[in-house]
Design an enzyme around this catalytic site. Sequence first.
Site, PDB file in Angstrom:
ATOM      1  N   GLY A   1       0.836  -1.213   0.000  1.00 22.17           N
ATOM      2  CA  GLY A   1       0.000   0.000   0.000  1.00 22.17           C
ATOM      3  C   GLY A   1       0.866   1.256   0.000  1.00 22.17           C
TER       4      GLY A   1
ATOM      5  NE  ARG B   1      14.693  15.800  -2.816  1.00 22.48           N
ATOM      6  CZ  ARG B   1      15.316  16.362  -1.788  1.00 22.48           C
ATOM      7  NH1 ARG B   1      15.359  15.733  -0.616  1.00 22.48           N
ATOM      8  NH2 ARG B   1      15.917  17.525  -1.927  1.00 22.48           N
TER       9      ARG B   1
ATOM     10  NE  ARG C   1      -1.046  -5.122  -1.167  1.00 22.08           N
ATOM     11  CZ  ARG C   1      -1.727  -4.004  -0.938  1.00 22.08           C
ATOM     12  NH1 ARG C   1      -2.584  -3.534  -1.823  1.00 22.08           N
ATOM     13  NH2 ARG C   1      -1.565  -3.335   0.174  1.00 22.08           N
TER      14      ARG C   1
ATOM     15  CG  ASP D   1       3.046  -6.392   7.955  1.00 17.56           C
ATOM     16  OD1 ASP D   1       2.533  -5.897   6.932  1.00 17.56           O
ATOM     17  OD2 ASP D   1       2.383  -7.001   8.817  1.00 17.56           O
ATOM     18  N   GLY D   2       4.331  -6.827   4.891  1.00 16.00           N
ATOM     19  CA  GLY D   2       4.336  -7.777   3.775  1.00 16.00           C
ATOM     20  C   GLY D   2       5.586  -7.582   2.931  1.00 16.00           C
ATOM     21  CB  SER D   3       7.091  -4.526   1.513  1.00 17.20           C
ATOM     22  OG  SER D   3       5.886  -4.117   0.924  1.00 17.20           O
TER      23      SER D   3
ATOM     24  CB  THR E   1       2.604   1.210   6.443  1.00 19.00           C
ATOM     25  OG1 THR E   1       1.281   1.046   6.949  1.00 19.00           O
ATOM     26  CG2 THR E   1       3.566   0.975   7.592  1.00 19.00           C
TER      27      THR E   1
ATOM     28  CG  ASP F   1      -2.537   0.856   8.306  1.00 18.83           C
ATOM     29  OD1 ASP F   1      -3.237   1.838   8.020  1.00 18.83           O
ATOM     30  OD2 ASP F   1      -2.673  -0.258   7.764  1.00 18.83           O
TER      31      ASP F   1
ATOM     32  CG  ASP G   1       0.552  -1.901  10.389  1.00 20.55           C
ATOM     33  OD1 ASP G   1       1.507  -1.323   9.835  1.00 20.55           O
ATOM     34  OD2 ASP G   1      -0.172  -2.719   9.800  1.00 20.55           O
TER      35      ASP G   1
ATOM     36  NE  ARG H   1     -27.648  15.753   8.732  1.00 18.70           N
ATOM     37  CZ  ARG H   1     -27.449  16.290   7.530  1.00 18.70           C
ATOM     38  NH1 ARG H   1     -26.224  16.618   7.139  1.00 18.70           N
ATOM     39  NH2 ARG H   1     -28.456  16.505   6.724  1.00 18.70           N
TER      40      ARG H   1
ATOM     41  N   GLY I   1      -6.984   1.482   8.708  1.00 25.61           N
ATOM     42  CA  GLY I   1      -6.226   0.913   9.817  1.00 25.61           C
ATOM     43  C   GLY I   1      -6.542  -0.562   9.917  1.00 25.61           C
ATOM     44  NE  ARG I   2      -3.393  -4.082   6.086  1.00 24.35           N
ATOM     45  CZ  ARG I   2      -2.322  -4.529   5.464  1.00 24.35           C
ATOM     46  NH1 ARG I   2      -2.402  -5.505   4.632  1.00 24.35           N
ATOM     47  NH2 ARG I   2      -1.130  -4.006   5.654  1.00 24.35           N
TER      48      ARG I   2
ATOM     49  CG  HIS J   1      -7.974   3.567  -1.199  1.00 20.53           C
ATOM     50  ND1 HIS J   1      -9.082   2.801  -0.929  1.00 20.53           N
ATOM     51  CD2 HIS J   1      -6.932   2.724  -1.310  1.00 20.53           C
ATOM     52  CE1 HIS J   1      -8.726   1.533  -0.896  1.00 20.53           C
ATOM     53  NE2 HIS J   1      -7.421   1.463  -1.122  1.00 20.53           N
ATOM     54  CB  ILE J   2      -9.624  10.334   0.384  1.00 15.92           C
ATOM     55  CG1 ILE J   2      -9.410  11.727  -0.170  1.00 15.92           C
ATOM     56  CG2 ILE J   2     -10.067  10.386   1.825  1.00 15.92           C
ATOM     57  CD1 ILE J   2     -10.702  12.469  -0.421  1.00 15.92           C
TER      58      ILE J   2
ATOM     59  NE  ARG K   1      -3.929   2.720   1.098  1.00 17.45           N
ATOM     60  CZ  ARG K   1      -3.054   2.098   1.879  1.00 17.45           C
ATOM     61  NH1 ARG K   1      -1.850   2.591   2.049  1.00 17.45           N
ATOM     62  NH2 ARG K   1      -3.379   0.985   2.483  1.00 17.45           N
TER      63      ARG K   1
HETATM   64  P1  ADP Z   1       2.507  -4.166   2.776  1.00 15.31           P
HETATM   65  O1  ADP Z   1       3.963  -4.198   2.483  1.00 15.31           O
HETATM   66  O2  ADP Z   1       1.936  -2.798   2.658  1.00 15.31           O
HETATM   67  O3  ADP Z   1       2.197  -4.869   4.081  1.00 15.31           O
HETATM   68  P2  ADP Z   1       1.495  -6.506   1.310  1.00 15.31           P
HETATM   69  O4  ADP Z   1       1.260  -7.314   2.522  1.00 15.31           O
HETATM   70  O5  ADP Z   1       0.467  -6.520   0.251  1.00 15.31           O
HETATM   71  O6  ADP Z   1       1.766  -4.965   1.620  1.00 15.31           O
HETATM   72  O7  ADP Z   1       2.889  -7.004   0.674  1.00 15.31           O
HETATM   73  C1  ADP Z   1       3.450  -6.370  -0.458  1.00 15.31           C
HETATM   74  C2  ADP Z   1       4.240  -7.348  -1.281  1.00 15.31           C
HETATM   75  O8  ADP Z   1       5.324  -7.884  -0.510  1.00 15.31           O
HETATM   76  C3  ADP Z   1       3.494  -8.567  -1.765  1.00 15.31           C
HETATM   77  O9  ADP Z   1       2.701  -8.349  -2.894  1.00 15.31           O
HETATM   78  C4  ADP Z   1       4.649  -9.502  -2.092  1.00 15.31           C
HETATM   79  O10 ADP Z   1       5.300  -9.117  -3.300  1.00 15.31           O
HETATM   80  C5  ADP Z   1       5.596  -9.223  -0.942  1.00 15.31           C
HETATM   81  N1  ADP Z   1       5.327 -10.198   0.138  1.00 15.31           N
HETATM   82  C6  ADP Z   1       4.318 -10.186   1.038  1.00 15.31           C
HETATM   83  N2  ADP Z   1       4.352 -11.249   1.849  1.00 15.31           N
HETATM   84  C7  ADP Z   1       5.411 -11.985   1.457  1.00 15.31           C
HETATM   85  C8  ADP Z   1       6.008 -13.218   1.889  1.00 15.31           C
HETATM   86  N3  ADP Z   1       5.494 -13.916   2.907  1.00 15.31           N
HETATM   87  N4  ADP Z   1       7.106 -13.645   1.231  1.00 15.31           N
HETATM   88  C9  ADP Z   1       7.650 -12.945   0.211  1.00 15.31           C
HETATM   89  N5  ADP Z   1       7.135 -11.783  -0.243  1.00 15.31           N
HETATM   90  C10 ADP Z   1       6.041 -11.312   0.351  1.00 15.31           C
END
Ligand code: ADP
Length: 360
Positions: A12, A22, A73, A104-106, A126, A128, A130, A163, A171-172, A251-252, A254
């Site tokens: 996100g 930069r 993603r 955290d996903g990234s 992010t 959030d 979080d 009102r 905030g996931r 999303h506004i 963001r």
């Molecule tokens: P965010 O980074 O905002 O938490 P996401 O959870 O959607 O967003 O993760 C973003 C990208 O990071 C995913 O589309 C994927 O490319 C990578 N990613 C997420 N989880 C994993 C994982 N367990 N292993 C490897 N890459 C991951």
Amino acid sequence: MQKTIGVLTSGGDAPGMNAAVRAVTRAAIKKGFRVVGIRRGYNGLLNNDMVELTTRDVADIIQRGGTEIFTARCKEFREWEYVLKAKDICVRDNFAGIVVIGGDGSFRGAADLSKAGIPCVGLPGTIDNDIQCSEYTIGYDTAMNTVMELVDKLRDTSHSHERCAVVEVMGRNAGHIALNTGVACGATAILVPEIEFDIEDVIQKIKNARANGKEQFIVIVAEGVENYSEKLAKTIQEKTGVETKFARLAHIVRGGSPSLADRLLAARMGVAAVDMLMEGMENVFVCERDGKMVPADIQEAIVMDRMYKSTFTPSVKYPEEALKTYSPEKIEYMMNFCVMREKEIKELITTAEDISNYSV
Ligand code: ADP
């Protein structure tokens, strides 16, 4: 051959990502690297969608929201086969390391790529806030200011029409935006996933306050309190007799130009990330602790996050297996950190309750 540092934004988007790109670019060039922007998150690595960034290329983006190198993603990156493919591309292009800006996903992707042999350093980008290890994440301050500005506008019209406005904010699994903006906007009630609440208390509070002559009401609900806010608006109207409107800011929040705090954080974190790569660090992300930029182990942060979120989100499992690899001292440290975070939230909720007391 000159070594290259790659930079990518993933997951996100968040205001301040451009300022971070930069900072990474300029700091890395100053330290003798060539810099490549990897476009659309990890997809850019797999699809060879990369562009060299010069100091000029990152001019005039510090103030822009979104991310000029795009974010996306990338499902494939969860599979080891594709992580290895990305590694081969990094070796081919003489990468010394990659700075990954995201949530955290990234960071999980960054940890995998580090394991495959390409040093990665993360920057928490992010809205959030979080990522428990870091006091602040890039984009959080701007998002809160945007919410505050929008809720202030809703308050004006809610006042005119006497009102109630129920506002759902992003905030996931985390109520930081809701909680802080709720306090800053003088909300009557704030509902976040971290804290149990009884809707009857909210109803009673609104009824009492109306009886005391209060004209307008703001109720802020975090998105993490699932499928609830729209229904809540109806319930409030039915049970209090106060006309209630629902608004989902979505999303506004963001978008928009990053705040001073986010630009500053992006600059400090971006420079710190390049320094960490130069010092040979990998599999870490830059976090802010006591105002300082320090490295934190990605794996440890992910485990700690799960530990923390599992206490209030049933879908998040307690990281029992992962914890077996840590020493008792480390586990205690992580637990204490989670308790501290929870305490901070509870204290703020108490503050919010004290200042939204409408009894005579
Ligand atoms: P965010 O980074 O905002 O938490 P996401 O959870 O959607 O967003 O993760 C973003 C990208 O990071 C995913 O589309 C994927 O490319 C990578 N990613 C997420 N989880 C994993 C994982 N367990 N292993 C490897 N890459 C991951």
